[in-house]
Structure formats: C-alpha cells, structure tokens
Design a protein around this motif. Sequence first.
Motif, short mmCIF file in Angstrom:
data_model
loop_
_atom_site.label_atom_id
_atom_site.label_comp_id
_atom_site.label_asym_id
_atom_site.label_seq_id
_atom_site.Cartn_x
_atom_site.Cartn_y
_atom_site.Cartn_z
N ILE A 16 0.86 -1.19 0.00
CA ILE A 16 0.00 0.00 0.00
C ILE A 16 0.90 1.24 0.00
O ILE A 16 1.62 1.49 0.95
CB ILE A 16 -0.95 0.02 1.21
N ASP A 17 0.82 2.00 -1.09
CA ASP A 17 1.65 3.18 -1.28
C ASP A 17 0.76 4.41 -1.41
O ASP A 17 -0.44 4.30 -1.70
CB ASP A 17 2.50 3.01 -2.55
N GLY A 18 1.33 5.56 -1.23
CA GLY A 18 0.64 6.84 -1.37
C GLY A 18 1.46 7.87 -0.63
O GLY A 18 2.36 7.53 0.14
N LYS A 50 -2.94 5.65 4.01
CA LYS A 50 -2.33 4.31 3.88
C LYS A 50 -2.40 3.50 5.17
O LYS A 50 -2.80 2.34 5.16
CB LYS A 50 -0.86 4.41 3.48
N SER A 51 -2.00 4.12 6.27
CA SER A 51 -1.96 3.40 7.56
C SER A 51 -3.35 3.00 8.01
O SER A 51 -3.56 1.88 8.50
CB SER A 51 -1.30 4.27 8.63
N ALA A 92 -4.49 0.16 5.78
CA ALA A 92 -3.79 -1.09 6.13
C ALA A 92 -4.36 -1.68 7.41
O ALA A 92 -4.56 -2.91 7.50
CB ALA A 92 -2.30 -0.82 6.27
N GLU A 112 2.92 -1.19 4.25
CA GLU A 112 2.38 0.10 3.84
C GLU A 112 3.38 1.21 4.09
O GLU A 112 4.08 1.20 5.10
CB GLU A 112 1.04 0.39 4.54
N SER A 156 4.98 5.22 2.10
CA SER A 156 5.37 5.98 0.91
C SER A 156 6.61 5.37 0.29
O SER A 156 7.59 5.13 0.98
CB SER A 156 5.67 7.43 1.30
N TRP A 213 -2.37 1.96 -4.72
CA TRP A 213 -1.95 3.35 -4.68
C TRP A 213 -3.11 4.15 -4.07
O TRP A 213 -4.23 4.08 -4.56
CB TRP A 213 -1.62 3.89 -6.07
N VAL A 214 -2.84 4.87 -2.99
CA VAL A 214 -3.85 5.70 -2.33
C VAL A 214 -3.63 7.14 -2.79
O VAL A 214 -2.58 7.72 -2.55
CB VAL A 214 -3.77 5.58 -0.80
#
Length: 193
Positions: A36-38, A44-45, A48, A124, A126, A142-143
């Motif tokens: 999980i990226d963004g 993201k957190s 997740a 998760e 960046s 991608w968030v």
Amino acid sequence: MPSRSDDPVAAAIDRAATLIAQDVVALAAANPVVLIDGRSGAGKSTLAARLAARWPLAGRVQLIALDSLYPGWDGLDAGVDRALEWILRPHGRGYLGTWRRWDWERETEAESHAVDPALGVIVEGSGILTPSTVGLGDVRIWVESGEPARKARALARDGETYRPHWDRWAAQERLHVERDDPRMLATRIVDVP
C-alpha cells in the motif's frame, strides 16, 4: 463525533478495505503480499489497519509500516530498500525474514522483528511501489488524495514533530512518483477525499 457513513474519508477507506479483501481472496494464495503506497497523509496506515482487521484468510496477517523502517527524515528510498532486503525477498522465497525497527528518537536501529513466510503480509508506506517491489506484491494499492487534505491529516496526526520536515519528505515522495510511477504499478487505485 460523526459516524463512518457521515465521514467521506472513513467511508472511502472502508469501501477500499472491502474491495482489497476481495482481491486477496481472489488470489487463492495462503500467504499473499499486499503493498500500500501513497503520499503522506493519504490514508495508507488507516487502510492497512482496516484491511488487517478484516483479513479474509485463515491465520493472522503481518502488518508492517515503512515508518518503522525509514532511517530518518531523508530515508524514504533506504526504507524501501530495507523492506526489499529484510521482508519482501525472503518472504517471496519462503524464508523467514527479519527487520529492524528504526528508533526515531535515538536515530538508530532498535529491536528485530520476524516475518513468517507462511503468513500474509501487508507493507504500507510511501515509496513501496517500485519496479523492484512490483513482482513481490500480489495486490498493489496506490492511495490518491489531494495535498491540502493530506497535509492537514498528517499534521493533525503527527503535529509539530512532522511540520518542520513536511517539505523535505514531500520532495522525496515527488521524486518517487516521478521516477517509479507507482500509480501505474498498482492493481487498484483508492481515491480518498
């Protein structure tokens, strides 16, 4: 306090967690890896944690935040390298992984944590979606969220500790987005207001 249905951010994250759980089930794998990226403050957190709480497979899921691996405020890329070396590659090969938590106050590595290759993993943070990690992530998220909302959430969460580092961290995120195009590497894009 508004209910989740009255909170558009919470509603978007709840919807996304449900869809990602369905993606995990569709894999038919016992130990899937979810990345999980963004950018900072995107959600993201929270996403997740919601996914981990409703993990759809037998057994627990291992949730690892890159915030625990970044070696300081200039360490976005180094944190991703650590995730690759300590978590993703060993897990992908069926080996026990071990990662070291970064102690932000002492500015040094702290205790070690094991990663069981028999269990699923959510990583998760960046920077986690890169050409190097894409082959190791079964579900890649991608968030997306606008900068004003992200910044407000991040500073509300981390307050004055983060404020002096916002621009410095944002520059590393911008470089990641330009270089790695994580949105294109994602299997699902989540829009958070």
